[in-house]
Write an enzyme that holds these catalytic residues in place. Sequence first.
Site, PDB file in Angstrom:
ATOM      1  N   SER A 127      34.011 -33.452  42.579  1.00 34.93           N
ATOM      2  CA  SER A 127      33.210 -32.518  43.413  1.00 34.93           C
ATOM      3  C   SER A 127      32.791 -33.313  44.654  1.00 34.93           C
ATOM      4  O   SER A 127      32.252 -34.293  44.049  1.00 34.93           O
ATOM      5  CB  SER A 127      32.395 -31.999  42.333  1.00 34.93           C
ATOM      6  OG  SER A 127      31.992 -31.139  43.222  1.00 34.93           O
ATOM      7  N   TYR A 151      24.443 -33.894  37.243  1.00 36.71           N
ATOM      8  CA  TYR A 151      25.899 -32.987  36.987  1.00 36.71           C
ATOM      9  C   TYR A 151      26.561 -33.937  38.390  1.00 36.71           C
ATOM     10  O   TYR A 151      27.432 -34.476  38.112  1.00 36.71           O
ATOM     11  CB  TYR A 151      25.862 -31.944  37.245  1.00 36.71           C
ATOM     12  CG  TYR A 151      27.006 -31.601  38.233  1.00 36.71           C
ATOM     13  CD1 TYR A 151      28.322 -30.947  37.326  1.00 36.71           C
ATOM     14  CD2 TYR A 151      27.915 -30.493  39.378  1.00 36.71           C
ATOM     15  CE1 TYR A 151      29.348 -31.077  37.296  1.00 36.71           C
ATOM     16  CE2 TYR A 151      28.870 -30.341  39.846  1.00 36.71           C
ATOM     17  CZ  TYR A 151      30.375 -30.871  39.030  1.00 36.71           C
ATOM     18  OH  TYR A 151      30.598 -30.246  38.732  1.00 36.71           O
ATOM     19  N   LYS A 155      29.788 -36.916  37.688  1.00 37.29           N
ATOM     20  CA  LYS A 155      31.001 -36.896  38.926  1.00 37.29           C
ATOM     21  C   LYS A 155      31.266 -38.161  38.875  1.00 37.29           C
ATOM     22  O   LYS A 155      31.994 -38.889  39.017  1.00 37.29           O
ATOM     23  CB  LYS A 155      31.542 -35.790  39.185  1.00 37.29           C
ATOM     24  CG  LYS A 155      31.336 -34.558  39.088  1.00 37.29           C
ATOM     25  CD  LYS A 155      32.331 -34.284  37.957  1.00 37.29           C
ATOM     26  CE  LYS A 155      32.658 -32.649  37.767  1.00 37.29           C
ATOM     27  NZ  LYS A 155      34.102 -32.862  36.969  1.00 37.29           N
TER      28      LYS A 155
HETATM   29  P1  NAD Z   1      34.718 -23.741  33.894  1.00 36.18           P
HETATM   30  O1  NAD Z   1      33.574 -23.966  33.021  1.00 36.18           O
HETATM   31  O2  NAD Z   1      35.142 -22.626  34.243  1.00 36.18           O
HETATM   32  O3  NAD Z   1      35.785 -24.857  32.730  1.00 36.18           O
HETATM   33  C1  NAD Z   1      35.453 -26.180  32.809  1.00 36.18           C
HETATM   34  C2  NAD Z   1      35.949 -25.502  30.916  1.00 36.18           C
HETATM   35  O4  NAD Z   1      35.509 -26.870  30.690  1.00 36.18           O
HETATM   36  C3  NAD Z   1      35.441 -24.809  30.117  1.00 36.18           C
HETATM   37  O5  NAD Z   1      36.038 -23.693  29.641  1.00 36.18           O
HETATM   38  C4  NAD Z   1      34.462 -25.075  29.409  1.00 36.18           C
HETATM   39  O6  NAD Z   1      34.684 -24.104  27.832  1.00 36.18           O
HETATM   40  C5  NAD Z   1      35.155 -26.121  28.795  1.00 36.18           C
HETATM   41  N1  NAD Z   1      34.900 -27.507  28.241  1.00 36.18           N
HETATM   42  C6  NAD Z   1      32.979 -27.871  28.411  1.00 36.18           C
HETATM   43  N2  NAD Z   1      33.010 -29.137  27.682  1.00 36.18           N
HETATM   44  C7  NAD Z   1      33.679 -29.714  26.488  1.00 36.18           C
HETATM   45  C8  NAD Z   1      33.775 -29.796  26.262  1.00 36.18           C
HETATM   46  N3  NAD Z   1      33.079 -30.947  25.791  1.00 36.18           N
HETATM   47  N4  NAD Z   1      35.225 -29.918  25.598  1.00 36.18           N
HETATM   48  C9  NAD Z   1      36.232 -29.151  25.639  1.00 36.18           C
HETATM   49  N5  NAD Z   1      36.156 -28.164  26.475  1.00 36.18           N
HETATM   50  C10 NAD Z   1      35.092 -28.369  27.792  1.00 36.18           C
HETATM   51  O7  NAD Z   1      34.847 -24.784  35.238  1.00 36.18           O
HETATM   52  P2  NAD Z   1      35.275 -24.804  36.966  1.00 36.18           P
HETATM   53  O8  NAD Z   1      34.725 -24.063  37.205  1.00 36.18           O
HETATM   54  O9  NAD Z   1      37.272 -23.794  36.264  1.00 36.18           O
HETATM   55  O10 NAD Z   1      35.447 -26.206  36.605  1.00 36.18           O
HETATM   56  C11 NAD Z   1      36.566 -26.961  36.013  1.00 36.18           C
HETATM   57  C12 NAD Z   1      35.910 -27.851  36.645  1.00 36.18           C
HETATM   58  O11 NAD Z   1      35.730 -28.219  38.259  1.00 36.18           O
HETATM   59  C13 NAD Z   1      34.756 -29.173  36.056  1.00 36.18           C
HETATM   60  O12 NAD Z   1      34.494 -30.513  35.668  1.00 36.18           O
HETATM   61  C14 NAD Z   1      34.063 -28.784  37.215  1.00 36.18           C
HETATM   62  O13 NAD Z   1      33.190 -29.727  37.030  1.00 36.18           O
HETATM   63  C15 NAD Z   1      35.011 -29.490  38.523  1.00 36.18           C
HETATM   64  N6  NAD Z   1      34.019 -28.911  39.785  1.00 36.18           N
HETATM   65  C16 NAD Z   1      34.268 -27.035  40.217  1.00 36.18           C
HETATM   66  C17 NAD Z   1      33.842 -26.728  40.688  1.00 36.18           C
HETATM   67  C18 NAD Z   1      33.680 -25.197  41.020  1.00 36.18           C
HETATM   68  O14 NAD Z   1      32.750 -25.198  41.524  1.00 36.18           O
HETATM   69  N7  NAD Z   1      34.262 -23.917  40.287  1.00 36.18           N
HETATM   70  C19 NAD Z   1      33.263 -27.855  41.667  1.00 36.18           C
HETATM   71  C20 NAD Z   1      33.764 -28.721  41.794  1.00 36.18           C
HETATM   72  C21 NAD Z   1      34.445 -29.542  40.989  1.00 36.18           C
HETATM   73  N1  UFG Z   2      23.467 -19.595  48.257  1.00 34.51           N
HETATM   74  C1  UFG Z   2      22.789 -18.090  48.798  1.00 34.51           C
HETATM   75  N2  UFG Z   2      22.652 -17.109  47.721  1.00 34.51           N
HETATM   76  C2  UFG Z   2      23.032 -16.710  46.793  1.00 34.51           C
HETATM   77  C3  UFG Z   2      23.552 -17.971  46.451  1.00 34.51           C
HETATM   78  C4  UFG Z   2      24.774 -18.785  46.939  1.00 34.51           C
HETATM   79  O1  UFG Z   2      22.398 -17.858  50.091  1.00 34.51           O
HETATM   80  O2  UFG Z   2      22.954 -16.291  45.275  1.00 34.51           O
HETATM   81  C5  UFG Z   2      23.595 -19.491  48.952  1.00 34.51           C
HETATM   82  C6  UFG Z   2      23.688 -21.592  49.167  1.00 34.51           C
HETATM   83  O3  UFG Z   2      22.364 -21.405  49.316  1.00 34.51           O
HETATM   84  C7  UFG Z   2      24.617 -22.412  49.628  1.00 34.51           C
HETATM   85  C8  UFG Z   2      25.570 -21.532  50.250  1.00 34.51           C
HETATM   86  O4  UFG Z   2      25.538 -19.898  49.196  1.00 34.51           O
HETATM   87  O5  UFG Z   2      24.572 -22.363  51.652  1.00 34.51           O
HETATM   88  C9  UFG Z   2      26.898 -21.696  49.250  1.00 34.51           C
HETATM   89  O6  UFG Z   2      26.126 -21.966  47.413  1.00 34.51           O
HETATM   90  P1  UFG Z   2      27.080 -22.068  45.740  1.00 34.51           P
HETATM   91  O7  UFG Z   2      26.001 -21.928  44.930  1.00 34.51           O
HETATM   92  O8  UFG Z   2      28.353 -21.174  45.936  1.00 34.51           O
HETATM   93  O9  UFG Z   2      27.747 -23.304  46.117  1.00 34.51           O
HETATM   94  P2  UFG Z   2      26.917 -24.772  46.427  1.00 34.51           P
HETATM   95  O10 UFG Z   2      27.984 -25.414  47.680  1.00 34.51           O
HETATM   96  O11 UFG Z   2      25.816 -25.151  45.873  1.00 34.51           O
HETATM   97  O12 UFG Z   2      27.213 -25.734  45.050  1.00 34.51           O
HETATM   98  C10 UFG Z   2      29.076 -25.738  45.218  1.00 34.51           C
HETATM   99  C11 UFG Z   2      28.852 -26.012  42.657  1.00 34.51           C
HETATM  100  C12 UFG Z   2      28.720 -26.623  42.977  1.00 34.51           C
HETATM  101  C13 UFG Z   2      29.767 -27.899  43.673  1.00 34.51           C
HETATM  102  C14 UFG Z   2      29.033 -27.614  45.080  1.00 34.51           C
HETATM  103  C15 UFG Z   2      30.406 -28.572  45.981  1.00 34.51           C
HETATM  104  O13 UFG Z   2      28.708 -24.772  42.723  1.00 34.51           O
HETATM  105  O14 UFG Z   2      28.899 -27.373  41.559  1.00 34.51           O
HETATM  106  O15 UFG Z   2      29.923 -26.577  45.351  1.00 34.51           O
HETATM  107  O16 UFG Z   2      30.255 -28.680  47.248  1.00 34.51           O
HETATM  108  F1  UFG Z   2      28.899 -29.532  43.873  1.00 34.51           F
END
Ligand code: NAD
Ligand code: UFG
Length: 340
Positions: A127, A151, A155
């Site tokens: 991430s 978190y 990572k």
């Molecule tokens: P998500 O929560 O929808 O998917 C993660 C999945 O992992 C879920 O289905 C959950 O049930 C499963 N899981 C968690 N712990 C587990 C375990 N111990 N054993 C088996 N399954 C398990 O999240 P996502 O948005 O699809 O994210 C996928 C990956 O990408 C994650 O590693 C997350 O940290 C990373 N990521 C997500 C974002 C984002 O904003 N969505 C940004 C950067 C990185």
């Molecule tokens: N924001 C608002 N109102 C809300 C939610 C968010 O103004 O209700 C703003 C935040 O302050 C930020 C922007 O919208 O400026 C984006 O916020 P998000 O919560 O959607 O995303 P973040 O950038 O904070 O974080 C996301 C994921 C993290 C990941 C990161 C990577 O949640 O897990 O992107 O850049 F690590």
Amino acid sequence: MLNTILVTGGAGYIGSHTTLCLLEKGYEVVVIDNLANASKESLKRVEKLTGKKLTFFEVDLLHETDIHKVLSCHPNIRQVIHFAGLKAVGESTDDPLRYYHNNLTGTLHLLRALESTNIRQMVFSSSATVYGYPTTIPVNEHAPIQPTNPYGHTKAMIEQIILDTIAAYNWGVVILRYFNPVGAHASGEIGEDPAYPNNLLPYITQVAAGVREKVTIFGDDYPTPDGSGVRDYIHVVDLAHAHIAALGALDKQPTGAQLYNVGTGKGYSVKEVLEATQAVVDRPIPVEVGPRRAGDVAELTSDPSRAHAALGWNAKHDLKEMVRSAWHWQSKNPHGYRKQ
Ligand code: NAD
Ligand code: UFG
């Protein structure tokens, strides 16, 4: 004949879109997920959309022997995409031990099980949060790693564990650092289904759908053009395609580490995302300005040029398409994957 791919966390948001993409490309897919933050319904819909079958195991990575059982049932697995993990920044600060246990122990179990069965190729979901408060924008892969929450530390630690694993056992791993994934598949059948939306776009679409009262802009006094926070939003389908490109990169370079930012390189402010959504939905979205959210940075955008050059991958969807697809999913599934 294409490889069989093991997808951990494949029932989740990004995992389900990537699984769909893998099936469309002709891969065999084995998904493991403990359903901690997902529903099996996502995978049923993936099968329906593609007309193809996948194999699903409800397995928790914290139970190492269960991972071994899956691998022994599927000796054709050669590559793994590792999505499984907990991902809520605020929750990780409130309950860090749960996050370290799940994300680190789960990954260690997976790596040990893979090593013992000679599977040494993986794509890992990292991430942009590992960059913390960036010193230069856009951020490239040389920027310092300085996460600001548990978190993000999980990572960064997993990245290090992976680098050590590569060095000791001659693995090949592509680490993808995602920026802000949003949007949904064009069908509106699969999408992001948070119990409570922590992220901006799912929150906005839930307000537009009447599920929540109003959107709060977390601060409009940042040093950005309109004062609200700027992020690099990436369509989840583009992100899914980056994983296919990463598997191709592992075929070309089977060992060693490859590390890529996955974003569009273009930043949008909270106010711009609100305007784009307002233009797509046919009803007013109530908005208020509130204080800054603790831990937020003013601006975070990627330099994705390394992924363009090495993976031949480019994001194709613009903000309008991200917002339109998110709204399509929300309108078609007001309760997400739940029936009611
Ligand atoms: P998500 O929560 O929808 O998917 C993660 C999945 O992992 C879920 O289905 C959950 O049930 C499963 N899981 C968690 N712990 C587990 C375990 N111990 N054993 C088996 N399954 C398990 O999240 P996502 O948005 O699809 O994210 C996928 C990956 O990408 C994650 O590693 C997350 O940290 C990373 N990521 C997500 C974002 C984002 O904003 N969505 C940004 C950067 C990185
Ligand atoms: N924001 C608002 N109102 C809300 C939610 C968010 O103004 O209700 C703003 C935040 O302050 C930020 C922007 O919208 O400026 C984006 O916020 P998000 O919560 O959607 O995303 P973040 O950038 O904070 O974080 C996301 C994921 C993290 C990941 C990161 C990577 O949640 O897990 O992107 O850049 F690590």
